[in-house]
Design a protein around this motif. Structure first.
Motif, PDB file in Angstrom:
ATOM      1  N   TYR A 268       0.292  -1.124   0.002  1.00  0.00           N
ATOM      2  CA  TYR A 268       0.081   0.292  -0.039  1.00  0.00           C
ATOM      3  C   TYR A 268       1.089   1.212  -0.245  1.00  0.00           C
ATOM      4  O   TYR A 268       0.060   1.705  -0.314  1.00  0.00           O
ATOM      5  CB  TYR A 268      -0.959  -0.023   1.387  1.00  0.00           C
ATOM      6  N   ARG A 269       1.966   0.883   0.592  1.00  0.00           N
ATOM      7  CA  ARG A 269       2.458   2.468   0.642  1.00  0.00           C
ATOM      8  C   ARG A 269       3.797   2.689  -0.132  1.00  0.00           C
ATOM      9  O   ARG A 269       3.826   3.336  -0.472  1.00  0.00           O
ATOM     10  CB  ARG A 269       3.491   2.258   2.285  1.00  0.00           C
ATOM     11  N   ALA A 270       4.170   1.459  -0.687  1.00  0.00           N
ATOM     12  CA  ALA A 270       4.755   1.470  -1.915  1.00  0.00           C
ATOM     13  C   ALA A 270       4.581   2.068  -3.410  1.00  0.00           C
ATOM     14  O   ALA A 270       5.184   2.633  -3.958  1.00  0.00           O
ATOM     15  CB  ALA A 270       5.451   0.162  -2.086  1.00  0.00           C
ATOM     16  N   ALA A 271       3.283   1.180  -3.502  1.00  0.00           N
ATOM     17  CA  ALA A 271       2.360   1.899  -4.546  1.00  0.00           C
ATOM     18  C   ALA A 271       1.251   3.546  -4.939  1.00  0.00           C
ATOM     19  O   ALA A 271       0.027   3.475  -5.272  1.00  0.00           O
ATOM     20  CB  ALA A 271       1.176   0.691  -5.394  1.00  0.00           C
ATOM     21  N   LYS A 272       2.582   4.277  -4.073  1.00  0.00           N
ATOM     22  CA  LYS A 272       1.978   5.458  -3.896  1.00  0.00           C
ATOM     23  C   LYS A 272       1.759   6.431  -5.386  1.00  0.00           C
ATOM     24  O   LYS A 272       2.463   5.923  -6.635  1.00  0.00           O
ATOM     25  CB  LYS A 272       2.940   6.244  -3.482  1.00  0.00           C
ATOM     26  N   GLY A 273       0.777   7.476  -5.225  1.00  0.00           N
ATOM     27  CA  GLY A 273       0.416   8.456  -6.810  1.00  0.00           C
ATOM     28  C   GLY A 273      -0.404   7.370  -7.370  1.00  0.00           C
ATOM     29  O   GLY A 273      -0.994   6.639  -7.289  1.00  0.00           O
ATOM     30  N   ASP A 274      -0.838   7.721  -8.098  1.00  0.00           N
ATOM     31  CA  ASP A 274      -2.063   7.602  -9.084  1.00  0.00           C
ATOM     32  C   ASP A 274      -2.007   6.947 -10.058  1.00  0.00           C
ATOM     33  O   ASP A 274      -3.050   5.975 -10.713  1.00  0.00           O
ATOM     34  CB  ASP A 274      -2.403   9.049 -10.036  1.00  0.00           C
ATOM     35  N   ASN A 275      -0.913   6.427 -10.531  1.00  0.00           N
ATOM     36  CA  ASN A 275      -0.148   5.499 -11.108  1.00  0.00           C
ATOM     37  C   ASN A 275      -1.186   4.547 -11.266  1.00  0.00           C
ATOM     38  O   ASN A 275      -1.212   3.254 -11.718  1.00  0.00           O
ATOM     39  CB  ASN A 275       1.569   5.326 -11.891  1.00  0.00           C
ATOM     40  N   HIS A 276      -1.391   3.696 -10.221  1.00  0.00           N
ATOM     41  CA  HIS A 276      -1.241   2.398  -9.217  1.00  0.00           C
ATOM     42  C   HIS A 276      -2.317   2.521  -7.907  1.00  0.00           C
ATOM     43  O   HIS A 276      -2.384   1.914  -7.155  1.00  0.00           O
ATOM     44  CB  HIS A 276      -0.035   2.060  -8.248  1.00  0.00           C
ATOM     45  N   ARG A 277      -3.490   3.919  -8.296  1.00  0.00           N
ATOM     46  CA  ARG A 277      -4.429   3.461  -7.129  1.00  0.00           C
ATOM     47  C   ARG A 277      -5.208   2.079  -7.291  1.00  0.00           C
ATOM     48  O   ARG A 277      -5.879   2.089  -6.024  1.00  0.00           O
ATOM     49  CB  ARG A 277      -5.511   4.870  -8.153  1.00  0.00           C
ATOM     50  N   GLY A 278      -5.083   1.569  -8.328  1.00  0.00           N
ATOM     51  CA  GLY A 278      -6.090   0.613  -8.432  1.00  0.00           C
ATOM     52  C   GLY A 278      -5.721  -0.599  -7.446  1.00  0.00           C
ATOM     53  O   GLY A 278      -5.989  -1.419  -6.411  1.00  0.00           O
TER      54      GLY A 278
END
Length: 433
Positions: A268-278
């Motif tokens: 959850y923390r690693a996938a920050k940003g709008d690119n990986h919102r899913g």
């Protein structure tokens, strides 16, 4: 052709693999303009990508090509002598990958043992492991059909135990093995003790989540990732989806839950940003299900960092409606847990201590009143009346430093505290200034 398929997006894929294509392939096979071997290679590759990218194709199941493959499977299976085991495996993979929808009653008794036998190959060369991956991915796509234990239990257990000892499967193959096994909860829930306490699902899933997360460059957009990174992200997504079902179905307390929640929080923390919102949204959904599970302890969510991770999401200035709603659902479940008094005296002491620690943490971050307020109004905000209001989570979930938001009504702007929000405010037309 396989290279062209690799480059297709979901819409292109669906537009190509239609009834017309399957009908044309069947006709070409009949007229000997296409060999069955080449047809199988094409269908396997297309099916592999279809399952990996979670694309549904309903046109195949009623096609003449499907009928041809079904007939070949059962004819090959009935042979007393000269049975082509490898052809049977490939036919079962094609059928399983592309079958979307109704499955033949005889299907599990033929295809499941066949695919498991292929997945039990111990050779560690790249070609063999690719075939093992293909067989396990096909098994993972069978879904939650009832399958007799004698058809799979010994073999799938051996595959998982061998991987835990030798670590020779690909990441996708190992995830697929677990997904096939976890899906059996749907009809055979008593497997949970073996999966949780003997095969240590929590420990294994947490390790896989963290390893996959470290392999991905999260600064890249999905289209910028190379083929291997894209595959790893898809495998990671499949793990999170598997955990959603696991938390819904497995009601068994174990010490590895903290590791598992830590693994989800790490992703959850690693996938920050709008690119990986899913994938972030899927992580929160898993934590929502976990927080609603009575066998999960309050301290598990606190010690694992899950609560801190979701609090960080709330503080993002660019938070969107969907993520705000999911974050609030998570804290609603946490709040419900903390309200429930325990019958056991020691457990009640622990509950009060954990509640105090969690509330202090929320207060430190400036969100205790926010969560309390939304919890009180959850039936309206998250219920049937939601569509009647112009309320938008992302418009008002703004940290002013005072647990409040600014809104405008009747040409008058003012700052409203979450803790003093009334139902009338939500029923009135309001907009962010």
């Amino acid at each position: 052709m396989n290279e062209e398929i690799d480059g297709m997006n979901k819409e292109e894929f669906r537009s190509i693999f239609k009834t017309e294509l399957f009908k044309k392939m069947d006709k070409m096979i009949e007229e000997k303009k296409m060999s069955m071997e080449n047809a199988i290679l094409l269908l396997k590759h297309a099916g592999y990508l279809k399952v990996l990218k979670n694309i549904w194709i309903l046109d195949f199941r009623n096609s003449s090509l499907n009928k041809r493959i079904e007939k070949m499977i059962f004819e090959e299976e009935k042979k007393k002598e000269g049975k082509n085991e490898w052809l049977l495996v490939e036919l079962c993979e094609c059928f399983t990958f592309l079958k979307d929808g109704v499955t033949l009653e005889e299907f599990p008794s033929v295809c499941v043992p066949c695919l498991l036998k292929a997945a039990l190959r111990k050779e560690e060369n790249e070609e063999s492991q690719k075939e093992v991956e293909m067989a396990l991915l096909a098994l993972s796509d069978i879904g939650r059909w009832y399958i007799e234990q004698k058809l799979y239990l010994k073999e799938i257990t051996e595959i998982i135990e061998h991987q835990q000892k030798h670590r020779n499967l690909t990441k996708l193959a190992y995830q697929s093995a677990w997904l096939f096994f976890i899906d059996r909860f749907y009809t055979t829930i008593f497997l949970k003790d073996m999966i949780v306490n003997e095969l240590h699902f929590g420990r294994e899933a947490a390790r896989e989540l963290e390893e996959l997360t470290r392999c991905i460059d999260w600064k890249k957009k999905e289209e910028e990732m190379n083929k291997e990174e894209a595959k790893e992200k898809l495998t990671l997504t499949r793990w999170i989806e598997t955990l959603n079902f696991y938390f819904l179905k497995c009601k068994l307390r174990n010490e590895e839950l903290v590791e598992l929640f830590s693994g989800i929080s790490y992703v959850y923390r690693a996938a920050k940003g709008d690119n990986h919102r899913g994938i972030r949204s899927q992580c929160v959904c898993s934590l929502i299900h976990a927080a609603g599970d009575k066998v999960v302890r309050d301290e598990d969510l606190l010690r694992s960092g899950a609560i801190s991770a979701v609090l960080e999401e709330i503080q993002r200035p660019t938070i969107v409606d969907k993520m705000a709603k999911e974050s609030l659902l998570f804290f609603t479940n946490v709040s419900n847990r903390l309200k429930e008094k325990k019958k056991n005296e020691m457990e009640e002491v622990n509950r009060k201590a954990t509640k105090k620690e969690i509330l202090e943490k929320m207060e430190e971050e400036g969100y205790e009143d926010t969560i309390t307020s939304f919890h009180e109004k959850q039936n309206f905000i998250l219920g049937m009346c939601f569509h009647r209001s112009s309320f938008s989570f992302s418009d008002y979930f703004v940290d002013t430093g005072q647990n409040s938001f600014i809104y405008e009504k009747n040409n008058e702007s003012r700052q409203i505290s979450f803790s003093t929000l009334t139902w009338k405010d939500f029923h009135s037309p309001i907009k962010k200034t």
